[in-house]
Design an enzyme around this catalytic site. Structure first.
Site, mmCIF file in Angstrom:
data_model
loop_
_atom_site.group_PDB
_atom_site.id
_atom_site.type_symbol
_atom_site.label_atom_id
_atom_site.label_comp_id
_atom_site.label_asym_id
_atom_site.label_seq_id
_atom_site.Cartn_x
_atom_site.Cartn_y
_atom_site.Cartn_z
ATOM 1 N N LYS A 146 -98.910 8.469 31.951
ATOM 2 C CA LYS A 146 -100.273 8.627 31.439
ATOM 3 C C LYS A 146 -100.703 7.344 30.733
ATOM 4 O O LYS A 146 -99.998 6.847 29.853
ATOM 5 C CB LYS A 146 -100.325 9.804 30.464
ATOM 6 C CG LYS A 146 -101.727 10.135 29.974
ATOM 7 C CD LYS A 146 -101.707 11.411 29.146
ATOM 8 C CE LYS A 146 -103.104 11.779 28.670
ATOM 9 N NZ LYS A 146 -103.115 13.035 27.892
ATOM 10 N N ASP A 196 -111.713 4.555 31.816
ATOM 11 C CA ASP A 196 -111.102 3.235 31.966
ATOM 12 C C ASP A 196 -109.654 3.302 32.407
ATOM 13 O O ASP A 196 -108.986 2.277 32.547
ATOM 14 C CB ASP A 196 -111.211 2.433 30.662
ATOM 15 C CG ASP A 196 -110.578 3.153 29.470
ATOM 16 O OD1 ASP A 196 -109.776 4.083 29.678
ATOM 17 O OD2 ASP A 196 -110.895 2.790 28.327
ATOM 18 N N ASP A 225 -108.526 23.000 34.870
ATOM 19 C CA ASP A 225 -107.721 21.856 35.316
ATOM 20 C C ASP A 225 -106.641 21.500 34.307
ATOM 21 O O ASP A 225 -105.855 20.575 34.550
ATOM 22 C CB ASP A 225 -108.620 20.638 35.567
ATOM 23 C CG ASP A 225 -109.432 20.242 34.340
ATOM 24 O OD1 ASP A 225 -110.299 21.037 33.953
ATOM 25 O OD2 ASP A 225 -109.193 19.160 33.791
ATOM 26 N N ARG A 264 -102.155 22.158 38.897
ATOM 27 C CA ARG A 264 -103.006 22.923 37.992
ATOM 28 C C ARG A 264 -103.762 23.996 38.776
ATOM 29 O O ARG A 264 -103.862 23.924 40.003
ATOM 30 C CB ARG A 264 -104.003 21.971 37.315
ATOM 31 C CG ARG A 264 -103.314 20.773 36.639
ATOM 32 C CD ARG A 264 -104.145 19.509 36.846
ATOM 33 N NE ARG A 264 -103.443 18.305 36.398
ATOM 34 C CZ ARG A 264 -103.433 17.869 35.146
ATOM 35 N NH1 ARG A 264 -104.118 18.506 34.229
ATOM 36 N NH2 ARG A 264 -102.754 16.791 34.823
ATOM 37 N N GLY A 288 -107.282 10.671 36.412
ATOM 38 C CA GLY A 288 -108.121 9.517 36.160
ATOM 39 C C GLY A 288 -107.442 8.412 35.381
ATOM 40 O O GLY A 288 -107.926 7.280 35.351
#
Length: 506
Positions: free
Chosen positions: A107, A119, A245, A177, A86
Site C-alpha cells: 500500500k 496520487d 469495497d 472484496r 488506486g
C-alpha cells in the site's frame, strides 16, 4: 516462501500487471517479526536483507507478480462505479506456515489505472495507524489483515498538508472484496461463474462437499461477516468506512482507514469525519453489514446452477441476524464471566446501560470486574474499579471515597450497587477460577487508543520510531498487565472531551 500466485491465472480484465513506483530514499519504520515467521519470509536471506528495498518499490523479487485489482462498490450507500487498487498492488500470494493462502499487498506503491484523482501514495500517519491496528486486532483474536512492516521515505505527499510518503506491506487472507462481484456484475458479467468458482475453490473449498456448493459458499460468507462484526462490537472497534469495497469475502477486517476503538461508551459514536450522517456509527455496524451482504448476494441471481434462486439467496442472508446475535450474546456473557443465558444477558445489557448513561470507559470498566471477583489478586483492576466508582459519584456531583465498597448515596451509585450485588450473586454460583479466566481472556487491558497512536505518529514524524516499537510490544499481549505500559496507555479521555473523528485521507 511458498508462492502460489493464483490470481494471475484469472481473466486479465480483472487486474493490471505493473511494478511499484519507487519511493525516494525508503527507510525502516518497523518490521513485524511475527508475520515474517508466519509467512516464512525470514527463511529467505534475500527477502530479509532487502525488505526495505522491496517495500520501498526499488526491488521486486523474481517470484513476485505485482498487479492492481479492479473492483467497484457502494460508498456511503451510493453506487460509486469502478474503483480498484488506486495506491496498492497485490505483490504476491503465498502459503503460510499453516498452509493458508496469504496476500502480500503493498500500500502506497504509486499510481495505477484505478487511481482516479489520487496520487497513488500513502502518508506516514495513516500507515502507522494501519500497522498498529492490524497488529492489535490480530492479538485481540479478531480476524483482520496484518502487516509485514512499513517504510518511510523522502517522497512528499500532499494531503491537508505536505507529509512524508510511506508504504506498508499488508498481509491478508484475501483482498477480494464484496466490490469485486459488483464490478463483474456491471462490467464483465460473463466472468461471474468463473470468478465464483475461484472464490469457492480458493477460500471455501470445504463447501465443495455440499449438495449445493455455491449456496454453501455464499452462506459461509454471510456467517463469517456476521461473526466478524460481532467481534468488533464486543471489543468496541469501529471500522469507520464500511463501504462494500472495504469488506472482504473471508470475514476478515480490511481497509480500516478512519478506525477507532471505543473509549468512553457512546453507541452513537462516529469516528469518520466524512460520515456526516452517522451511517457508519459504531451502533450501526451490524445493520450495515447486513445491507452490504444484501447488495452483494443479489448479483448471484445471474447464476442459474446449484439451486441459486431469489428465495435461496434470501435464505443465505437470513442466517446473518441469528449468527450475529448468537456470537455477540455469547461474547457479551463471556466478558462478564457468565454462561450464555437470559439472566446473564439481562445483567450484561444493564451494565452497558450504566456505562452509556455515565460515559464510563468501555475497556477499563469491563476489565475492572476482575476486582469484584478477586480483589486480593488484581491490584491493577482494583484501581480501575476505584476510578469507576469515583466517576459515578462525580457524575452525580457527589464527592465520595475511592473504595469500591463505599456506601452509595446517588442515583448512579444506587444503580451500580444494585447491579454489583446481583452480579456477585450470580458469580457465587460458578467456579471462581473459570470466571477469572473468562474475564481475563475476554477483556483486554490495552487497546489502540487514538492518543496512543497519535503520540507514536508525532514521534515518527521527527524520525523517532521507538514509540511505534513500544506500542507494537504492548499490543502483542493486550490481555496481560505489563510493566512497559505507561499511565496514558489506559487513561480514558475526560468525560466532556469529544472523541475526535479521524480523517479518511491516507
Amino acid at each position: 516462501m511458498r508462492y502460489q500466485n493464483t490470481y494471475t491465472n484469472l481473466d486479465t480484465r480483472l487486474y493490471h500487471r505493473q511494478p511499484p513506483t519507487p519511493l525516494d530514499n525508503p527507510r525502516v519504520g518497523h518490521f513485524n517479526t511475527q508475520v515474517a515467521e508466519q509467512l516464512g519470509w525470514n527463511d529467505d536471506d534475500d527477502l530479509m536483507t532487502r525488505w526495505v528495498e522491496i517495500l520501498g518499490g526499488h526491488y521486486v523479487p523474481a517470484e513476485f507478480a505485482p498487479l492492481s485489482m479492479a473492483y467497484a462498490g457502494h460508498q456511503f450507500g451510493q453506487w460509486a462505479g469502478q474503483l480498484g487498487d488506486g495506491r496498492g498492488l497485490l505483490m504476491a500470494q503465498v502459503l503460510d506456515n499453516n498452509d493458508q493462502l496469504q496476500d502480500l499487498h503493498l500500500k502506497g506503491s504509486g499510481l495505477t489505472p484505478y487511481s482516479r484523482m489520487g496520487d497513488g501514495r500513502a502518508v506516514l500517519r495513516s500507515t502507522i495507524r494501519e500497522y498498529l491496528c492490524g497488529h492489535a486486532l490480530n492479538q485481540l483474536n479478531i480476524p483482520a489483515s496484518n502487516a509485514l512492516g512499513f517504510v518511510v521515505s523522502d517522497t512528499p505527499v500532499r494531503r491537508e498538508r505536505m507529509e512524508a510518503g510511506a508504504a506498508l506491506m499488508r498481509v491478508a487472507d484475501s483482498h477480494i472484496r464484496l466490490g469485486h462481484v459488483e464490478w463483474i456484475a456491471s462490467f464483465a458479467p460473463d466472468l461471474l461463474a468463473e470468478f465464483t468458482d475461484y472464490m469457492l475453490d480458493t477460500y471455501y473449498s470445504e463447501c465443495r462437499d455440499s449438495d449445493q456448493p455455491v449456496l454453501a459458499f455464499l452462506q459461509s460468507v454471510v456467517e463469517r461477516t456476521a461473526r466478524m462484526i460481532a467481534d468488533w462490537q464486543l471489543i468496541g472497534f469501529a471500522h469507520g468506512v464500511m463501504n462494500t469495497d472495504n469488506l472482504s469475502i473471508t470475514g476478515s477486517t480490511l481497509d480500516f482507514g478512519p478506525f477507532g476503538f471505543m473509549e468512553r461508551f457512546n453507541p452513537a459514536w462516529i469516528n469518520n469525519h466524512s460520515d456526516h450522517t452517522g451511517r457508519y456509527a459504531y451502533q450501526n455496524q451490524p445493520a450495515i453489514g447486513h445491507w452490504n451482504l444484501n447488495v452483494w448476494l443479489s448479483h448471484f441471481m445471474r447464476l442459474t446452477q446449484d439451486g441459486v434462486t431469489r428465495d435461496s439467496l434470501a435464505e443465505c442472508l437470513a442466517v446473518y441476524e441469528p449468527t450475529f446475535m448468537q456470537h455477540y450474546q455469547q461474547g457479551l456473557c463471556a466478558k462478564l464471566g457468565l454462561p450464555h443465558q437470559s439472566e446473564s444477558l439481562k445483567l450484561a445489557f444493564e451494565f452497558l446501560t450504566l456505562l452509556e448513561d455515565n460515559l464510563l470507559d468501555y475497556t477499563n470498566s469491563f476489565r475492572a470486574l476482575l476486582a469484584l471477583v478477586a480483589p486480593e489478586d488484581c491490584p491493577y483492576e482494583q484501581q480501575l474499579l476505584d476510578t469507576l466508582v469515583l466517576e459515578l459519584g462525580d457524575n452525580a456531583n457527589n464527592e465520595i471515597g475511592t473504595n469500591a465498597d463505599t456506601n452509595i448515596s446517588t442515583d448512579a451509585q444506587q444503580v451500580w450497587q444494585a447491579w454489583r450485588e446481583e452480579y456477585l450473586a450470580q458469580i457465587s454460583l460458578l467456579d471462581k477460577a473459570a470466571v477469572i479466566v473468562s474475564l481475563q481472556s475476554n477483556n483486554p487491558v490495552y487497546i489502540l487508543r487514538n492518543d496512543m497512536a497519535q503520540r507514536a505518529i508525532l514521534a515518527a514524524e521527527q524520525g523517532q520510531f521507538e514509540e511505534v516499537a513500544r506500542l507494537y510490544e504492548l499490543l502483542a499481549s493486550p490481555y496481560t498487565v505489563q510493566d512497559r505500559a505507561i499511565e496514558l496507555d489506559t487513561t480514558a479521555p475526560a468525560r466532556n472531551a469529544r472523541q475526535q473523528p479521524i480523517s479518511c485521507s491516507s
